[in-house]
Design an enzyme around this catalytic site. Structure first.
Site, PDB file in Angstrom:
ATOM      1  N   GLU A 127       0.814  -1.126   0.120  1.00 16.94           N
ATOM      2  CA  GLU A 127      -0.030   0.046   0.096  1.00 16.94           C
ATOM      3  C   GLU A 127       0.751   1.257   0.108  1.00 16.94           C
ATOM      4  O   GLU A 127       0.712   1.984   0.973  1.00 16.94           O
ATOM      5  CB  GLU A 127      -0.646   0.072   1.286  1.00 16.94           C
ATOM      6  CG  GLU A 127      -1.874  -1.036   1.245  1.00 16.94           C
ATOM      7  CD  GLU A 127      -2.563  -0.911   2.830  1.00 16.94           C
ATOM      8  OE1 GLU A 127      -2.179  -0.065   3.790  1.00 16.94           O
ATOM      9  OE2 GLU A 127      -3.427  -1.694   2.990  1.00 16.94           O
ATOM     10  N   GLY A 173       2.305   4.845  -0.558  1.00 16.31           N
ATOM     11  CA  GLY A 173       1.672   6.403  -0.919  1.00 16.31           C
ATOM     12  C   GLY A 173       3.051   7.212  -1.517  1.00 16.31           C
ATOM     13  O   GLY A 173       3.466   7.405  -2.473  1.00 16.31           O
ATOM     14  N   ARG A 231       3.648  20.098   6.173  1.00 15.74           N
ATOM     15  CA  ARG A 231       4.737  19.322   6.682  1.00 15.74           C
ATOM     16  C   ARG A 231       5.807  19.885   7.592  1.00 15.74           C
ATOM     17  O   ARG A 231       6.064  19.283   8.472  1.00 15.74           O
ATOM     18  CB  ARG A 231       5.265  18.341   5.623  1.00 15.74           C
ATOM     19  CG  ARG A 231       4.378  17.441   4.794  1.00 15.74           C
ATOM     20  CD  ARG A 231       5.022  16.276   3.759  1.00 15.74           C
ATOM     21  NE  ARG A 231       5.325  15.274   4.595  1.00 15.74           N
ATOM     22  CZ  ARG A 231       6.492  14.969   5.111  1.00 15.74           C
ATOM     23  NH1 ARG A 231       7.654  15.743   4.429  1.00 15.74           N
ATOM     24  NH2 ARG A 231       6.832  14.034   5.834  1.00 15.74           N
ATOM     25  N   CYS A 262      -0.364  34.401   9.321  1.00 11.42           N
ATOM     26  CA  CYS A 262      -0.163  34.732  10.690  1.00 11.42           C
ATOM     27  C   CYS A 262       0.023  33.905  11.912  1.00 11.42           C
ATOM     28  O   CYS A 262      -0.767  33.651  12.632  1.00 11.42           O
ATOM     29  CB  CYS A 262      -1.560  35.736  11.014  1.00 11.42           C
ATOM     30  SG  CYS A 262      -1.700  36.972   9.975  1.00 11.42           S
TER      31      CYS A 262
HETATM   32  N1  LLP Z   1      -1.611   2.297   4.307  1.00  8.73           N
HETATM   33  C1  LLP Z   1      -2.016   2.752   5.514  1.00  8.73           C
HETATM   34  C2  LLP Z   1      -3.200   2.014   6.355  1.00  8.73           C
HETATM   35  C3  LLP Z   1      -1.698   4.155   5.812  1.00  8.73           C
HETATM   36  O1  LLP Z   1      -2.103   4.644   7.002  1.00  8.73           O
HETATM   37  C4  LLP Z   1      -0.721   4.673   5.106  1.00  8.73           C
HETATM   38  C5  LLP Z   1      -0.331   6.021   5.546  1.00  8.73           C
HETATM   39  C6  LLP Z   1      -0.477   4.307   3.938  1.00  8.73           C
HETATM   40  C7  LLP Z   1      -0.694   2.962   3.604  1.00  8.73           C
HETATM   41  C8  LLP Z   1       0.778   4.955   3.125  1.00  8.73           C
HETATM   42  O2  LLP Z   1       1.889   5.309   3.697  1.00  8.73           O
HETATM   43  P1  LLP Z   1       3.243   5.656   2.880  1.00  8.73           P
HETATM   44  O3  LLP Z   1       3.483   4.530   1.940  1.00  8.73           O
HETATM   45  O4  LLP Z   1       2.778   6.943   2.275  1.00  8.73           O
HETATM   46  O5  LLP Z   1       4.262   6.021   4.053  1.00  8.73           O
HETATM   47  N2  LLP Z   1       1.116  12.967   6.451  1.00  8.73           N
HETATM   48  C9  LLP Z   1       2.290  12.348   6.919  1.00  8.73           C
HETATM   49  C10 LLP Z   1       2.084  10.768   6.794  1.00  8.73           C
HETATM   50  C11 LLP Z   1       0.869  10.048   7.274  1.00  8.73           C
HETATM   51  C12 LLP Z   1       0.784   8.665   6.637  1.00  8.73           C
HETATM   52  C13 LLP Z   1      -0.407   7.932   6.955  1.00  8.73           C
HETATM   53  N3  LLP Z   1      -0.703   6.662   6.659  1.00  8.73           N
HETATM   54  C14 LLP Z   1       3.428  12.787   6.377  1.00  8.73           C
HETATM   55  O6  LLP Z   1       3.345  13.965   5.457  1.00  8.73           O
HETATM   56  O7  LLP Z   1       4.775  12.497   6.531  1.00  8.73           O
END
Ligand code: LLP
Length: 420
Positions: free
Chosen positions: A278, A280, A317, A347
């Site tokens: 999964e 991202g 971020r 602000c």
């Molecule tokens: N699967 C699940 C169940 C997740 O909760 C997440 C991300 C992913 C897959 C994808 O993870 P990745 O491959 O993108 O690391 N906003 C934060 C990151 C939050 C990630 C939340 N879950 C940031 O900007 O670093």
């Protein structure tokens, strides 16, 4: 994932074959710019390593949910990982298939479950007994059987930022490891659920493979116990979380990561199961930059500030996680370099994008904020009634607006004042 889709040509940053200066002139700033080639290359790295193996990739929509981005992946045959009804609607609108979509998230509402069941999603990743109960009830009302996997919490330390580490006991996520076997029995006993797999996700921006292998070993042990109880586990979802290079991090390369995970599962005698990924960030993070223009340079007694037109509302971020994003002038210029805090116009003292950066810039110059393709636009807000940035996708020498810049009137279009 390399940053090679965004490179300098004769001292000017380009996105593939298009100059970032011309993008800013044409579409204004702040501007998110994505590279189709970079998205495709990252996808191919995953897909290539999965080819010929029992493995499939589900793009974590939350990292970048722009329809054009999702559509690029859908055309490449991607599956998707969603966490809301809204994300399901996006996947379908972008040409993705429900039957290749898994539904994650700790707080699914009954209406979201209903829509996902009606659409025919591949699997619900369930995180608690009350959620199992709710899904069982919803599926029962619809005369359906919902495919489920339980997200278990393997209690491993992913060694990442505490806000994005999710596999520890102290997190809100997943079913505690000790409770997992009994929770599987409960799920298997529910009339309108069908257990199909097991799921874990230990965190994000993980730069080593070791925590994954620890988690996998624990999950496989559990799978063996669950099957002793007569419950069949067809797939193992290892979650997302693979990190990227923002600064000097050296995460494993995508293909190497996938192969290491698949090999471990095979060596442990579980090669007959389907493995889901999964990802991202590792698909989209370095496929995007945020372009911004320097409004003012403000020298100070203790610090110099470069005040730019992007803000924490565009890229949260740094403010939220103290995250580092490389910041570079779009045009390399021969002016004196100074150390600046790069800050936005909002602000809030927390409105910063980079601290203590050595930059050779003058007012009016453009800056590129790197590695902004993941958790960039999707986390943007309208605070200070700032319209969200436009998004553009570059494809070779063509640039396509894939989301128009928000205008002020749109921001309060849904608001009304009290009657006279
Ligand atoms: N699967 C699940 C169940 C997740 O909760 C997440 C991300 C992913 C897959 C994808 O993870 P990745 O491959 O993108 O690391 N906003 C934060 C990151 C939050 C990630 C939340 N879950 C940031 O900007 O670093």
């Amino acid at each position: 994932m390399t940053r090679s889709a965004f490179d300098y040509v004769d001292g000017v940053l380009h996105a593939e074959g298009v100059s970032a200066v011309s993008l800013a002139e044409q579409f204004g700033t702040p501007l998110y710019v994505y590279s189709r080639a970079a998205l495709t290359a990252a996808w191919n790295a995953y897909a290539g390593a999965c080819a010929g193996r029992r493995a499939s990739v589900h793009v974590a929509v939350k990292a970048n949910s722009n329809l054009a981005v999702l559509n690029v992946f859908a055309r490449l045959g991607a599956g998707f990982d969603i966490v809301s009804g809204g994300e399901l609607a996006r996947v379908l609108a972008a040409g993705g298939k429900a039957e290749n979509t898994v539904f994650s998230g700790v707080g699914k509402q009954a209406g979201e479950m209903r829509d996902a069941l009606a659409a025919g999603v591949k699997c619900f990743n369930v995180e608690s007994i009350p959620e199992l109960d709710r899904l069982n009830a919803v599926a029962g009302e619809m005369g359906k059987k919902a495919p489920v996997s339980l997200r278990v919490n393997p209690d491993v330390d992913a060694k990442t930022h505490p806000y994005i580490s999710t596999g520890l006991k102290s997190n809100k996520f997943g079913v505690a490891f000790e409770d997992a076997r009994a929770t599987y029995q409960a799920a298997a006993a529910m009339a309108h659920l069908k257990v199909v797999g097991i799921d874990c996700h230990i965190g994000s921006q993980i730069t080593e493979v070791a925590p994954y292998l620890d988690a996998i070993d624990k999950v496989l042990e559990l799978v063996e116990q669950i099957e002793q109880d007569g419950i069949t586990i067809r797939h193992i979802d290892v979650g997302g979380g693979l990190g990227i290079t923002y600064d000097d991090e050296t995460p494993p390369e995508i293909g190497e990561f996938v192969r290491t995970v698949l090999d471990r599962i095979e060596v442990r005698g579980h090669g007959h199961r389907e493995v889901y990924f999964e990802p991202g960030r590792s698909l989209v993070g370095n496929a995007g930059v945020l372009l911004t223009q320097v409004e003012f340079l403000k020298p100070g007694a203790e610090k110099n500030f470069a005040i730019v037109d992007a803000a924490m509302t565009d890229l949260a971020r740094p403010a939220m996680y103290d995250a580092y994003h490389a910041i570079e002038p779009v045009v390399k210029r021969d002016v004196p370099a100074h150390v600046y805090d790069v800050v936005g116009p909002v602000c809030e003292s927390g409105d910063w994008l980079g601290r203590e950066r050595l930059l050779a810039v003058e007012p009016g110059d453009l800056l590129a904020i790197r590695s902004a393709g993941a958790y960039g636009f999707v986390m943007s807000s309208n605070y200070n009634t700032r319209g969200r940035a436009a998004e553009v996708m570059v494809d070779g020498t063509q640039a396509h607006v894939v989301r128009a810049r928000e205008e002020a009137q749109q921001l309060f279009a849904g608001e009304t004042i009290l009657p006279a």
